[in-house]
Design a protein around this motif. Structure first.
Motif, PDB file in Angstrom:
ATOM      1  N   GLY A 172      -8.043 154.353   1.944  1.00 40.05           N
ATOM      2  CA  GLY A 172      -8.619 153.022   2.129  1.00 40.05           C
ATOM      3  C   GLY A 172      -7.859 152.090   3.042  1.00 40.05           C
ATOM      4  N   GLY A 173      -6.996 152.614   3.938  1.00 39.26           N
ATOM      5  CA  GLY A 173      -6.323 151.753   4.896  1.00 39.26           C
ATOM      6  C   GLY A 173      -7.001 151.802   6.254  1.00 39.26           C
ATOM      7  N   GLY A 174      -6.522 150.975   7.195  1.00 39.94           N
ATOM      8  CA  GLY A 174      -7.039 151.023   8.560  1.00 39.94           C
ATOM      9  C   GLY A 174      -7.798 149.772   8.959  1.00 39.94           C
ATOM     10  N   VAL A 175      -8.403 149.845  10.117  1.00 35.04           N
ATOM     11  CA  VAL A 175      -9.135 148.706  10.680  1.00 35.04           C
ATOM     12  C   VAL A 175     -10.617 149.038  10.758  1.00 35.04           C
ATOM     13  CG1 VAL A 175      -9.403 147.187  12.674  1.00 35.04           C
ATOM     14  CG2 VAL A 175      -7.133 147.985  12.026  1.00 35.04           C
ATOM     15  N   ALA A 176     -11.443 148.165  10.194  1.00 38.03           N
ATOM     16  CA  ALA A 176     -12.895 148.364  10.186  1.00 38.03           C
ATOM     17  C   ALA A 176     -13.480 148.073  11.566  1.00 38.03           C
ATOM     18  CB  ALA A 176     -13.534 147.451   9.138  1.00 38.03           C
ATOM     19  N   PRO A 177     -14.711 148.508  11.812  1.00 41.39           N
ATOM     20  CA  PRO A 177     -15.357 148.206  13.103  1.00 41.39           C
ATOM     21  C   PRO A 177     -15.416 146.714  13.409  1.00 41.39           C
ATOM     22  CG  PRO A 177     -16.588 149.898  11.936  1.00 41.39           C
ATOM     23  CD  PRO A 177     -15.541 149.397  10.983  1.00 41.39           C
ATOM     24  N   ASP A 178     -15.429 145.871  12.376  1.00 38.75           N
ATOM     25  CA  ASP A 178     -15.477 144.422  12.602  1.00 38.75           C
ATOM     26  C   ASP A 178     -14.093 143.786  12.646  1.00 38.75           C
ATOM     27  OD1 ASP A 178     -14.700 144.534   9.950  1.00 38.75           O
ATOM     28  OD2 ASP A 178     -16.537 143.667   9.142  1.00 38.75           O
ATOM     29  N   GLY A 179     -13.033 144.596  12.632  1.00 36.82           N
ATOM     30  CA  GLY A 179     -11.686 144.070  12.765  1.00 36.82           C
ATOM     31  C   GLY A 179     -10.971 143.767  11.465  1.00 36.82           C
ATOM     32  N   ARG A 180     -11.621 143.953  10.329  1.00 38.50           N
ATOM     33  CA  ARG A 180     -10.937 143.733   9.052  1.00 38.50           C
ATOM     34  C   ARG A 180      -9.806 144.749   8.878  1.00 38.50           C
ATOM     35  NH1 ARG A 180     -15.102 144.842   4.753  1.00 38.50           N
ATOM     36  NH2 ARG A 180     -16.050 146.019   6.472  1.00 38.50           N
ATOM     37  N   ASP A 237     -16.979 164.552  -0.171  1.00 40.61           N
ATOM     38  CA  ASP A 237     -17.452 163.529  -1.110  1.00 40.61           C
ATOM     39  C   ASP A 237     -18.128 162.386  -0.364  1.00 40.61           C
ATOM     40  OD1 ASP A 237     -17.317 161.987  -3.809  1.00 40.61           O
ATOM     41  OD2 ASP A 237     -16.275 160.668  -2.385  1.00 40.61           O
ATOM     42  N   PHE A 238     -17.520 161.951   0.735  1.00 38.73           N
ATOM     43  CA  PHE A 238     -18.096 160.848   1.513  1.00 38.73           C
ATOM     44  C   PHE A 238     -19.425 161.268   2.140  1.00 38.73           C
ATOM     45  CE2 PHE A 238     -17.814 158.061   5.497  1.00 38.73           C
ATOM     46  CZ  PHE A 238     -18.357 156.959   4.847  1.00 38.73           C
ATOM     47  N   GLU A 239     -19.478 162.495   2.639  1.00 41.99           N
ATOM     48  CA  GLU A 239     -20.715 163.012   3.239  1.00 41.99           C
ATOM     49  C   GLU A 239     -21.840 163.041   2.209  1.00 41.99           C
ATOM     50  OE1 GLU A 239     -23.456 164.612   5.867  1.00 41.99           O
ATOM     51  OE2 GLU A 239     -21.471 163.760   6.292  1.00 41.99           O
ATOM     52  N   LYS A 240     -21.491 163.363   0.972  1.00 38.76           N
ATOM     53  CA  LYS A 240     -22.496 163.500  -0.081  1.00 38.76           C
ATOM     54  C   LYS A 240     -22.917 162.146  -0.650  1.00 38.76           C
ATOM     55  CE  LYS A 240     -23.162 165.594  -4.662  1.00 38.76           C
ATOM     56  NZ  LYS A 240     -22.532 166.426  -5.721  1.00 38.76           N
ATOM     57  N   ASN A 241     -21.980 161.219  -0.835  1.00 40.32           N
ATOM     58  CA  ASN A 241     -22.253 160.005  -1.602  1.00 40.32           C
ATOM     59  C   ASN A 241     -22.211 158.701  -0.808  1.00 40.32           C
ATOM     60  OD1 ASN A 241     -22.479 161.424  -4.128  1.00 40.32           O
ATOM     61  ND2 ASN A 241     -20.241 161.667  -4.069  1.00 40.32           N
ATOM     62  N   GLY A 242     -21.707 158.745   0.428  1.00 41.01           N
ATOM     63  CA  GLY A 242     -21.675 157.529   1.236  1.00 41.01           C
ATOM     64  C   GLY A 242     -23.067 157.132   1.696  1.00 41.01           C
ATOM     65  N   LEU A 258     -13.936 151.131  -1.779  1.00 40.08           N
ATOM     66  CA  LEU A 258     -13.920 149.972  -2.677  1.00 40.08           C
ATOM     67  C   LEU A 258     -15.099 150.007  -3.649  1.00 40.08           C
ATOM     68  CD1 LEU A 258     -12.903 147.182  -0.123  1.00 40.08           C
ATOM     69  CD2 LEU A 258     -11.467 148.179  -1.914  1.00 40.08           C
ATOM     70  N   ARG A 259     -16.230 150.496  -3.173  1.00 37.81           N
ATOM     71  CA  ARG A 259     -17.417 150.574  -4.037  1.00 37.81           C
ATOM     72  C   ARG A 259     -17.203 151.557  -5.188  1.00 37.81           C
ATOM     73  NH1 ARG A 259     -22.111 153.699  -3.594  1.00 37.81           N
ATOM     74  NH2 ARG A 259     -21.690 154.381  -1.451  1.00 37.81           N
ATOM     75  N   GLN A 260     -16.543 152.675  -4.894  1.00 33.27           N
ATOM     76  CA  GLN A 260     -16.324 153.687  -5.929  1.00 33.27           C
ATOM     77  C   GLN A 260     -15.125 153.340  -6.815  1.00 33.27           C
ATOM     78  OE1 GLN A 260     -18.562 155.659  -6.598  1.00 33.27           O
ATOM     79  NE2 GLN A 260     -19.053 157.216  -5.076  1.00 33.27           N
ATOM     80  N   GLY A 261     -14.080 152.774  -6.237  1.00 38.36           N
ATOM     81  CA  GLY A 261     -12.892 152.429  -7.008  1.00 38.36           C
ATOM     82  C   GLY A 261     -11.867 153.551  -7.039  1.00 38.36           C
ATOM     83  N   ASP A 262     -10.587 153.189  -7.155  1.00 36.30           N
ATOM     84  CA  ASP A 262      -9.524 154.196  -7.052  1.00 36.30           C
ATOM     85  C   ASP A 262      -9.547 155.201  -8.208  1.00 36.30           C
ATOM     86  OD1 ASP A 262      -8.637 152.432  -8.966  1.00 36.30           O
ATOM     87  OD2 ASP A 262      -6.825 151.850  -7.894  1.00 36.30           O
TER      88      ASP A 262
END
Length: 718
Positions: A487-495, A520-525, A536-540
């Motif tokens: 869950g780290g990094g920079v989003a397309p909108d700069g967050r 998992d992301f391919e299946k549930n995103g 964030l939606r799924q939670g740690d």
């Protein structure tokens, strides 16, 4: 001094002075005339960093915003061949490191680099480190203006500046070219993002400013200091903040000695108020930036492009064209990314690449934050030729800055702090992405980063999927492991996001971690959902449950007791980090340091450098007072604590009777403008103080049979 004959042709006087001093200090150290730890603290600020391997050093250049030209690139390659391994290692801070350099050769390395205006000064140590910046600065289609001149001006202003030579820890500063925040300003001590604002009908340049961010064991997102700070105020703001950090920052507990922890301790508003109080003492209340300090580079190459040039591999070329090139804001020209696997560029490839750049691109090379290279001002008709030339060199890999372009620090290859092998794992994961997830060479917003330890040189806490070296104790054996973060990094909108720790897994199971997370992301995103929003939606807890089976040690196989690239049982070998360490020293030697500060202050006075003279005098006050406090076993962890404790333990106790209020004397530094009269008076006062405490110390020694006192060096770092 060594017997080496320096060729100082084209070397600036300040570099000559640095190189001669480094050569002398190396000679003193090798002859036993200088303590190991004292010498280490010195050489780090000259870019000389100890490796895991005994008897050799890593030599780091300081390349602001990763900018270099073809002649300099060839020189670094030549120097690496002569004194290192023939490899150029590009770092996540846009520097180049040379490994396996003999200590005695480091002045030779610096001399040959300085002939082409390259420096190692303050590349390591408790200084202002390399200024990083978006590699696309100057050609970014979305930038309000080119930030390169601002990074260059800041670099020049703080290089060798007395206020930032001996701080409690390092300071890292970044400039992004746009709101996309491609320089990751959000996790720096200072971060700057360009802004335009209309004032009285006139458009003005300025910056959004973030402060107090950082990675490492406790990663923190920077706080907003200004939504818009005028361009002429960015350097004064940095200087004022550095003065506060130097005076109030932690010096005993290394892990708490960063700007982020000082701001937490004081509170943001209190820190900003202290910064405001320093404004009167600043050398410059305004620093105008020359917008032409870094001239815009037009194509300088004279190479003739054949009309019928065809790519050697049409399919590969199309992938490369799609993922590694983009049209610049200067229409009709293209930027080209060159992937450098693990940041390792062999010298022969560097020289060949430099030759092609001189013929077919602008001579303005940028090392990137993900350990690659960006080339500028390439004409569209030259793109097939560029692909062919890169293909010859094995540098035409598609997928630049994508999921497949994995960042990794050197880890256990050369770093004493490395816990597990990050480079071997990176190679395995790149192969996995290419073979099992080929579509991800187009994915720019899911990044994988690996660090060999928790210190985040591989920037794992700024990755959507990150790993840092760790281990398990399992019976009588130790298992190499990786801490998984998400869950780290920079989003397309700069967050900007800081990753969360999820679970620790044996390192040989990390390929399965990657598969679990991607599948998992391919299946549930959701369609178009950014990964961190999904996280964030799924939670740690969801991801802990997903990955927990891979942490089960009951199913261990023999191979999992080996690290990547090893054919034997893992043995954890962690050395002492070069920025840490404890040293024993004599109070008398500390007082000699204060004398050297006075000498520097006098030299600055002679050169009419009033502010520098004042700051060197301030440092002399603090160093001398700290030496005397240590003679009484009073251990202080901030400069402000030294000032207050000297008042208590010497002035108020009656042991020092030549003043009434030590704090008022020393802290005149932020009560007056840095002008000639005050500078002269303040230097004189500091010199008198240093001489008087030396006399007091000599009197103390008469009662202790002349035996000086050893003290712990961490407390000495004034």
């Amino acid at each position: 001094m060594s017997n080496y004959e320096f060729d100082f042709s084209s070397v600036s006087p300040v570099d000559q002075k640095d190189i001669k001093e480094l050569d002398r200090r190396i000679s003193d150290f090798q002859r036993g005339k200088e303590d190991t730890e004292r010498f280490r603290l010195y050489r780090l600020t000259r870019g000389v960093y100890g490796q895991r391997q005994e008897g050799v050093q890593m030599f780091r250049l300081k390349l602001p915003y990763g900018r270099i030209n073809s002649e300099q690139l060839v020189r670094i390659a030549d120097v690496s061949d002569r004194y290192a391994t023939g490899n150029l290692h590009i770092t996540t801070r846009q520097n180049v490191q040379l490994h396996y350099v003999k200590l005695a050769n480091s002045p030779k390395v610096w001399t040959e680099l300085a002939q082409l205006n390259l420096t190692a000064r303050e590349a390591c140590g408790n200084t202002v480190r390399n200024f990083t910046g978006s590699p696309t600065a100057g050609i970014d289609p979305n930038e309000p203006f080119d930030v390169s001149p601002y990074v260059e001006a800041s670099f020049q202003y703080f290089l060798r500046n007395p206020i930032c030579q001996e701080m409690g820890r390092k300071i890292k500063i970044a400039f992004s070219s746009s709101d996309a925040d491609s320089a990751f300003t959000y996790f720096h001590d200072y971060g700057f993002i360009p802004r335009m604002q209309v004032v009285d009908g006139v458009e003005q340049r300025g910056f959004k400013v973030l402060v107090g961010g950082g990675l490492g064991a406790q990663s923190i997102t920077g706080l907003l200091a200004y939504e818009f700070l005028p361009e002429d105020q960015i350097i004064p703001f940095m200087e004022a903040g550095l003065r506060v950090f130097d005076r109030y920052g932690e010096r005993e507990k290394r892990m708490k000695a960063r700007m982020k922890f000082l701001i937490q301790k004081l509170g943001f508003e209190a820190w900003m108020e202290l910064v405001k109080q320093e404004w009167k003492a600043l050398k410059n209340k305004s620093v105008a930036i020359d917008h032409n300090l870094v001239p815009e580079q037009a194509p300088l190459g004279t190479g003739i492009i054949p009309a019928d040039v065809k790519p050697v591999d049409e399919h590969w070329y199309n992938e490369w064209l799609r993922t590694n090139t983009f049209e610049q804001k200067q229409k009709g020209y293209y930027g080209v990314y060159v992937r450098i696997v693990l940041g390792d560029l062999p010298s022969h490839k560097a020289r060949a690449l430099a030759a092609v750049i001189k013929a077919y691109a602008a001579d303005d090379i940028r090392f990137t934050i993900n350990q690659g290279i960006l080339l500028k001002f390439i004409r569209p008709e030259a793109l097939p030729l560029w692909f062919n030339e890169l293909h010859k060199l094995g540098l035409a890999l598609p997928g630049a800055d994508s999921t497949a372009d994995i960042t990794a620090c050197p880890g256990t290859d050369t770093c004493a702090l490395g816990v597990t092998n990050s480079t071997g794992l990176s190679n395995i994961l790149e192969e996995l992405i290419r073979e099992e997830y080929p579509d991800l060479i187009d994915e720019k917003f899911f990044k994988i980063k690996i660090s060999g330890c928790m210190n985040a040189c591989g920037q794992h806490m700024a990755a959507n999927l990150g790993f840092h070296g760790s281990s398990f104790k399992h019976g009588d054996l130790v298992i190499p492991a990786m801490q998984v973060v998400l869950g780290g990094g920079v989003a397309p909108d700069g967050r900007g996001f800081i990753a969360d720790k999820i679970v620790k897994v044996p390192t040989k199971r990390i390929p399965d971690v990657v598969r679990y997370v991607l599948d998992d992301f391919e299946k549930n995103g959701l369609e178009g959902e950014y990964y961190n929003d999904y996280f964030l939606r799924q939670g740690d807890k969801y991801f802990y449950t997903l990955l927990k089976p891979l942490a089960d040690l009951k199913t261990m196989t023999q191979e999992e007791y080996f690290d990547w690239g090893q054919d034997h049982l893992y043995k954890q070998e962690i050395g002492v980090g070069e920025c840490a360490g404890v040293m024993l020293d004599m109070v008398g030697v500390i007082l000699k340091d204060a004398v050297e500060k006075i000498a520097a202050a006098r030299e600055a006075l002679e050169q009419s450098q009033w502010s520098d003279a004042i700051y060197s005098s301030y440092s002399a006050f603090v160093v001398a007072a700290k030496g005397m406090l240590l003679s009484k076993d009073v251990k202080c962890n901030t400069q402000k604590g030294v000032i207050d404790d000297f008042q208590t333990h010497y002035v108020e106790s009656g042991d020092y009777t030549e003043m009434g209020n030590f704090a008022e004397l020393v802290l005149q530094i932020n009560q007056y403008e840095p002008e000639e009269n005050f500078a002269s008076d303040y230097v004189t006062q500091a010199e008198h103080f240093v001489n008087s405490v030396i006399a007091l110390r000599e009197a103390q020694l008469e009662t202790s049979n002349g035996i000086d006192k050893k003290v712990v060096g961490d407390y000495y770092r004034a």
